[in-house]
Design an enzyme around this catalytic site. Structure first.
Site, PDB file in Angstrom:
ATOM      1  N   ASN A  76      48.950 -10.257  27.104  1.00 18.24           N
ATOM      2  CA  ASN A  76      49.290  -9.256  26.084  1.00 18.24           C
ATOM      3  C   ASN A  76      50.718  -9.560  25.620  1.00 18.24           C
ATOM      4  O   ASN A  76      51.469 -10.229  26.347  1.00 18.24           O
ATOM      5  CB  ASN A  76      49.118  -7.822  26.626  1.00 18.24           C
ATOM      6  N   ASN A 119      42.148  -0.048  34.971  1.00 16.34           N
ATOM      7  CA  ASN A 119      41.386  -0.955  34.098  1.00 16.34           C
ATOM      8  C   ASN A 119      40.033  -1.452  34.625  1.00 16.34           C
ATOM      9  O   ASN A 119      39.211  -1.928  33.850  1.00 16.34           O
ATOM     10  CB  ASN A 119      42.237  -2.189  33.769  1.00 16.34           C
ATOM     11  N   ARG A 168      41.626 -11.691  35.460  1.00 17.94           N
ATOM     12  CA  ARG A 168      41.500 -10.351  36.045  1.00 17.94           C
ATOM     13  C   ARG A 168      40.080 -10.024  36.532  1.00 17.94           C
ATOM     14  O   ARG A 168      39.882  -8.985  37.148  1.00 17.94           O
ATOM     15  CB  ARG A 168      41.969  -9.290  35.027  1.00 17.94           C
ATOM     16  N   ARG A 172      40.508  -5.311  24.051  1.00 16.01           N
ATOM     17  CA  ARG A 172      39.993  -5.581  25.396  1.00 16.01           C
ATOM     18  C   ARG A 172      38.550  -5.106  25.586  1.00 16.01           C
ATOM     19  O   ARG A 172      37.874  -5.538  26.503  1.00 16.01           O
ATOM     20  CB  ARG A 172      40.882  -4.889  26.431  1.00 16.01           C
ATOM     21  N   HIS A 205      45.436  -1.417  24.595  1.00 18.49           N
ATOM     22  CA  HIS A 205      44.540  -0.500  25.306  1.00 18.49           C
ATOM     23  C   HIS A 205      44.742   0.882  24.701  1.00 18.49           C
ATOM     24  O   HIS A 205      45.868   1.239  24.335  1.00 18.49           O
ATOM     25  CB  HIS A 205      44.947  -0.385  26.789  1.00 18.49           C
ATOM     26  N   ASP A 215      45.076   3.579  26.205  1.00 13.86           N
ATOM     27  CA  ASP A 215      46.057   4.370  26.971  1.00 13.86           C
ATOM     28  C   ASP A 215      47.507   4.016  26.639  1.00 13.86           C
ATOM     29  O   ASP A 215      48.426   4.605  27.196  1.00 13.86           O
ATOM     30  CB  ASP A 215      45.789   4.291  28.477  1.00 13.86           C
ATOM     31  N   CYS A 260      48.534   3.410  33.403  1.00 18.69           N
ATOM     32  CA  CYS A 260      47.676   2.296  33.875  1.00 18.69           C
ATOM     33  C   CYS A 260      47.867   1.972  35.339  1.00 18.69           C
ATOM     34  O   CYS A 260      47.120   1.175  35.892  1.00 18.69           O
ATOM     35  CB  CYS A 260      47.831   1.039  33.046  1.00 18.69           C
TER      36      CYS A 260
END
Ligand code: ARG
Length: 294
Positions: free
Chosen positions: A38, A88, A112, A163, A192, A194, A288
């Site tokens: 990111n 996430n 991830r 995402r 995201h 959030d 997060c």
């Protein structure tokens, strides 16, 4: 009856869901910036001060404990430097009938992907119904990074564009019966949901309006009676909207969001400023670093 993502919902007619009373955190011993997925991570590879990160994370854990939220901790795993961002990997839910379940994410970045299994194991241990996305259908999904429950109601806000793929929410609506309001994200720094929408309580949201299209802003303003706007600099560099209210009274937020905090206090919230700057280097802050569940 299957429900489809709809243009709007009458909140009062949606089932009431109790606020989740438990929080999951992931310990930060393996947290670092090791790759760039990111824009906030750029220039930060190898730049995390490990001791500071540990102190900042412990202060977050202590804050939840002080507020009377039951804290569970998963140990971070070696080789998974982003695992500390435990919003996430899953989306926990509670149905109007009281069933507790969790949808597992399909992480966008290959680095991830192995994180998800750790959370699946945790929720299996908690007796949750654990659901994977259909393997024959495409589409990424990053859990509570992008999918946020409307506080107190059976309604899901679904961010998509960076995402998470929008199509995933249509399947949630059809297969799981979740009422979903999709929101398109339009700025890669707000990758995201959030990072730009923080539902504070059933009536109120904190947002950064510049991260949405007009249709999304309309939806937000239709479903929240009160919308507090964070200024661009605080939203972009201090992640003001990555705040968290576990109880509709307190707001945990990165230190220094002066204008946002003033508005929050005017609206009656008790602001708790926390230092998360080591985590900001990776593109994350309070929201997060935790996962609420029932
Ligand atoms: N470095 C992590 C990533 O890019 C940060 C995730 C932050 N999480 C969040 N929900 N905003 O995936």
């Amino acid at each position: 009856m299957p429900t489809s993502p709809s243009a709007s919902y009458d909140l009062a007619s949606l089932p009431v869901i109790p606020l989740p009373g438990r929080v999951l955190l992931t310990s930060p011993e393996h947290f670092r910036v090791a790759y760039v997925i990111n824009p906030h991570m750029e220039g930060n590879i190898g730049e995390v001060d490990h001791d500071r990160a540990q102190v900042q994370w412990s202060a977050l854990r202590d804050t939840y404990e002080r507020l009377g939220i039951e804290v569970s901790v998963i140990e971070g795993a070696q080789g998974l430097p982003d695992m500390v961002f435990c919003a996430n990997q899953t989306l926990p839910y509670r149905t109007p009938g009281g069933e507790r379940g969790v949808v597992l994410s399909r992480m966008y970045a290959h680095q991830r992907k192995p994180e998800v299994a750790h959370y699946a194991a945790f929720f299996e241990g908690e007796g949750y119904k654990v659901q994977a996305l259909d393997t024959d259908l495409p589409g990424d999904f990053e859990g509570m990074g992008d999918a946020l429950w409307h506080p107190g109601r059976y309604l899901l806000w679904g961010g998509y564009g960076y995402r998470t793929d929008r199509g995933v929410y249509e399947r949630f609506a059809d297969k799981l019966g979740f009422p979903v309001l999709p929101l398109r994200l339009t700025d890669p720094e707000f990758y995201h949901l959030d990072t730009c929408l923080c539902p504070l309580d059933e009536m109120t949201a904190l947002i950064y309006p510049g991260a949405f299209d007009d249709e999304g802003l309309d939806l937000i303003r239709t479903h929240f009676e009160r919308v507090i706007e964070a200024p661009e600099d605080e939203a972009r560099s201090l992640f003001a909207c990555n705040a968290h209210s576990p109880d509709g009274q307190h707001v945990l937020i990165q230190r220094g969001c002066t204008e946002t905090n003033e508005k929050l206090r005017e609206a009656g919230y008790e602001v708790i400023e926390l230092d998360t700057d080591e985590f900001l280097k990776s593109g994350g802050s309070v929201f997060c670093m935790k996962l609420m569940f029932w």
